[in-house]
Design a protein around this motif. Structure first.
Motif, PDB file in Angstrom:
ATOM      1  N   LEU A 263      68.244  16.431   5.297  1.00  0.00           N
ATOM      2  CA  LEU A 263      67.817  15.373   6.219  1.00  0.00           C
ATOM      3  C   LEU A 263      68.533  14.065   5.905  1.00  0.00           C
ATOM      4  N   ASP A 264      68.865  13.325   6.935  1.00  0.00           N
ATOM      5  CA  ASP A 264      69.438  11.984   6.802  1.00  0.00           C
ATOM      6  C   ASP A 264      68.368  10.945   7.110  1.00  0.00           C
ATOM      7  N   ARG A 265      68.379   9.863   6.361  1.00  0.00           N
ATOM      8  CA  ARG A 265      67.445   8.736   6.548  1.00  0.00           C
ATOM      9  C   ARG A 265      65.991   9.134   6.266  1.00  0.00           C
ATOM     10  N   PHE A 266      65.823  10.128   5.407  1.00  0.00           N
ATOM     11  CA  PHE A 266      64.456  10.528   5.050  1.00  0.00           C
ATOM     12  C   PHE A 266      63.873   9.611   3.975  1.00  0.00           C
ATOM     13  N   LYS A 267      64.697   9.191   3.009  1.00  0.00           N
ATOM     14  CA  LYS A 267      64.196   8.361   1.914  1.00  0.00           C
ATOM     15  C   LYS A 267      63.601   7.040   2.416  1.00  0.00           C
ATOM     16  N   PRO A 268      64.231   6.350   3.390  1.00  0.00           N
ATOM     17  CA  PRO A 268      63.597   5.120   3.886  1.00  0.00           C
ATOM     18  C   PRO A 268      62.208   5.337   4.469  1.00  0.00           C
ATOM     19  N   ILE A 269      61.964   6.522   5.048  1.00  0.00           N
ATOM     20  CA  ILE A 269      60.623   6.801   5.578  1.00  0.00           C
ATOM     21  C   ILE A 269      59.629   6.900   4.428  1.00  0.00           C
ATOM     22  N   ASN A 270      60.020   7.568   3.342  1.00  0.00           N
ATOM     23  CA  ASN A 270      59.154   7.645   2.162  1.00  0.00           C
ATOM     24  C   ASN A 270      58.900   6.263   1.583  1.00  0.00           C
ATOM     25  N   ASP A 271      59.960   5.477   1.488  1.00  0.00           N
ATOM     26  CA  ASP A 271      59.826   4.149   0.881  1.00  0.00           C
ATOM     27  C   ASP A 271      59.000   3.205   1.749  1.00  0.00           C
TER      28      ASP A 271
END
Length: 650
Positions: A263-271
């Motif tokens: 997945l791309d741009r998944f970490k910003p959703i977690n953060d």
């Protein structure tokens, strides 16, 4: 009984008692010989009276009885379709057998008593022997149906006793009484034997039920061991088992494809929204992929936001499947009050064109994915000869870490572990951070993997541990610090010795230190790891098993490893909001407590999860709702109190 007949009993539901079927199937082995015995005895009796009685009695009646017996032999020997044999059918046939036992006993005894009016003492004795042998045969052959045996005995003995009394012969009456006494004794033995048969059938049925339950439990455990707990997709273990199976049975010419989707741009959703929101998104994406995946393909969650794909087809078909999966992944997802969307990239390798082993196919799909994320983000890249040359060069992470000034580039962040009841801090987990001048912020997982790959694992671990000791010295006692060790660290005696030397030189109380390990890192070298952990624990430091419940953990590990604490994986915190989930987590917590181990629940992201953890009986917790990882300066600015809560058993 043959195998099909036994299976007819075994397939019955546990609640349906199979005793009538068992009786019927065993009688199939005994009743035909009984009819044969009756025919032979009747023929012999008719032969000895051939010159004394009318031909109708010595030939006509025996022939009719023999035909009837032959018909019954054929009926009993007729094959039984196991699927058609039910308890009700068996009961019907048993009732018919009881009725026929009465009719045949009346017929044979009546015929024998009529013949008894002809001839002398020898012939009278023969009739008595005929009746006695017939009774014994009925008792033995009808032992699995006592009602039929007793019916035949009572009918025959009663009729013969009356006949002997009417004849007035004391000898014949004595013979009848002797036959009756022997028959009574045999019937008593028959009843005891039948009771044993019933008890055996019941015991076998109960054993079969337990075996079915054990088999069902084993199958369920096997399914769960190969299923991702968060998304319900197959997990990494299943993925590689299937890949190895395909390689073993597929000729080298057979084509299939291995793919990786990240997945791309998944970490910003977690953060931004928290891990609970991120996990909900993963579940949504997993269900979408499952619904979209064709029959000739399997998609699995390998860990984090990475998914594996196996397509039984050529590269064009695999690319079409991967593209379809990427399309459904990119669709926006409604998560509570927010709508989020992520992208994805994919990499493919083709068997046998780009590899003939599981590791080679996976690594080349991984490299194709790496290339897609860095150069063709959002696309599906197939491993090709053009990418072959890139594999020979060092990857960016390897080069960056090789040239890194570890002492200055590596830092630690600290996440509090608190008492659930008071929210007072009892410890700090030390989390590795790498801010590379070349690559920017690198994840801890990538740091550790790269260090192991280029041989700087010991150097990285010791540099981080030195910083952890400095932080522990600055924290008020008895506040504790936890430090993560990898499987490579535990397998390196020099690393363990260096850690022990630093603990001694620091002058700090070793009881304030706790080393965290994951079971997945210990599987290959469990004995070596246990020895290393034993050396550390002998100094007074404590050992924790991290990420418990993620698929590798087992009771045997809890007993094998020298542990003081278990940290429940954060995926379980998601289930604290419902009663069924709390029951499961409470059971895990009780298991850990029964082994006298401390217990921390990770991943507390919401107030309701914190409340659920309290209800489940936990006393220690960690998560973003409580506090995010922070620098040491921010930790020292916290109001930790002069006497922080003691780390007590959870």
């Amino acid at each position: 009984m043959n195998d099909g007949e036994i299976n007819a009993i075994n397939r019955l539901p546990i609640g349906q008692h199979p005793l009538p079927i068992a009786q019927y199937l065993r009688l199939r082995d005994h009743v035909p010989p009984l009819y044969g015995l009756l025919c032979i005895n009747a023929a012999i009796l008719a032969y000895t009276h051939r010159d004394l009685a009318p031909i109708g009695l010595t030939l006509g009646v025996p022939v009719v009885l023999a035909i009837l017996c032959a018909a019954r032999i054929v009926a009993w020997l007729r094959p039984v379709a196991p699927e058609a044999l039910t308890v009700e059918i068996a009961r019907t046939r048993l009732r018919r057998t009881i009725g026929l036992a009465f009719l045949l006993s009346v017929s044979f005894v009546s015929w024998a008593m009529i013949l008894d009016s002809y001839g002398g003492a020898y012939e009278h004795g023969h009739v008595a022997i005929f009746i006695a042998v017939t009774l014994l045969g009925c008792i033995f052959c009808l032992s699995y149906l006592p009602t039929a045996a007793i019916t035949a005995c009572v009918t025959a003995i009663g009729a013969y006793m009356v006949h002997c009394i009417i004849s007035g012969s004391e000898v014949m009456i004595a013979i009848a009484v002797n036959i009756a006494l022997v028959a009574m004794m045999m019937v008593r033995i028959l009843r005891n034997s039948y009771a044993g048969f019933v008890n055996l059938e019941v015991a076998q049925r109960e054993l079969m039920g337990e075996r079915r339950q054990a088999q069902a439990l084993g199958e369920e455990n096997a399914r769960l061991a190969q299923t991702d707990a968060l998304t319900s997709l197959p997990n990494r273990r299943f993925f590689f088992a299937m890949l190895e199976g395909l390689l073993q049975k597929s000729p080298r010419a057979d084509q299939f494809c291995v793919g990786l989707i990240d997945l791309d741009r998944f970490k910003p959703i977690n953060d931004t929204h928290g891990h609970a929101c991120g996990d909900q998104l993963l579940r949504t994406i997993g269900q979408r992929m499952l619904d979209c995946c064709p029959e000739n393909a399997v998609v699995a969650r390998l860990g984090g936001d990475e998914f594996g794909l196996i397509v039984l087809g050529g590269p064009q078909e695999a690319e079409a499947v991967a593209q379809a999966l990427c399309d459904v992944i990119r669709q926006p997802a409604r998560l509570g009050d927010v709508t989020v969307a992520v992208g994805c990239s994919a990499g493919l390798s083709v068997h046998p064109d780009t590899g003939t082993t599981a590791n080679l196919l996976f690594d080349r799909a991984d490299f194709a994915l790496y290339h897609a994320k860095n150069h063709k983000r959002g696309q599906c890249v197939r491993f090709s000869s053009e990418l072959e040359g890139l594999i020979r060069s060092e990857q960016a992470l390897d080069a960056a870490l090789q040239a890194a000034d570890i002492a200055t580039e590596l830092t630690l962040a600290y996440q509090p572990i608190v008492s659930i009841q008071t929210l007072e801090t009892v410890g700090m987990e030390c989390l590795a951070r790498w801010n590379s001048p070349r690559l920017g912020v690198v994840s801890p997982e990538a740091l550790i993997a790269t260090a192991e790959r280029i041989g700087r694992s010991r150097e990285v671990t010791l540099a981080l541990f030195d910083k952890a000791l400095v932080a522990l010295a600055a924290l008020p006692a008895p506040l504790r610090a936890t430090f993560n060790l990898s499987g490579t660290d535990l397998g390196d005696e020099e690393t363990i010795s260096a850690l022990l030397q630093r603990i001694t030189a620091s002058g700090l109380d070793p009881r304030r230190l706790l080393f965290e390990i994951t079971e997945s890192s210990l599987i290959a070298e469990i004995d070596l790891a246990c020895a290393a952990l034993g050396r550390l624990r002998a100094t007074g430091v404590r050992i924790a098993l991290d990420d418990f419940g993620t698929g590798y953990s087992s009771l045997s590990s809890l007993h094998q490893l020298p542990l003081d604490m278990v940290k429940i994986d954060r995926s379980f915190a998601l289930r604290l909001d419902d009663a069924a989930g709390r029951r499961l987590i409470t059971a895990i917590r009780n298991l850990v407590r029964s082994l006298s181990l401390d217990c921390v629940i990770e991943g507390i992201e919401t107030e309701s999860q914190l409340f659920g953890a309290r209800l489940a009986g936990f006393t220690l917790a960690q998560g973003y709702f409580i506090a995010r990882p922070m620098p040491l300066a921010a930790v020292l600015d916290l109001d930790l109190g002069s006497e922080p809560s003691v780390w007590t058993a959870a």
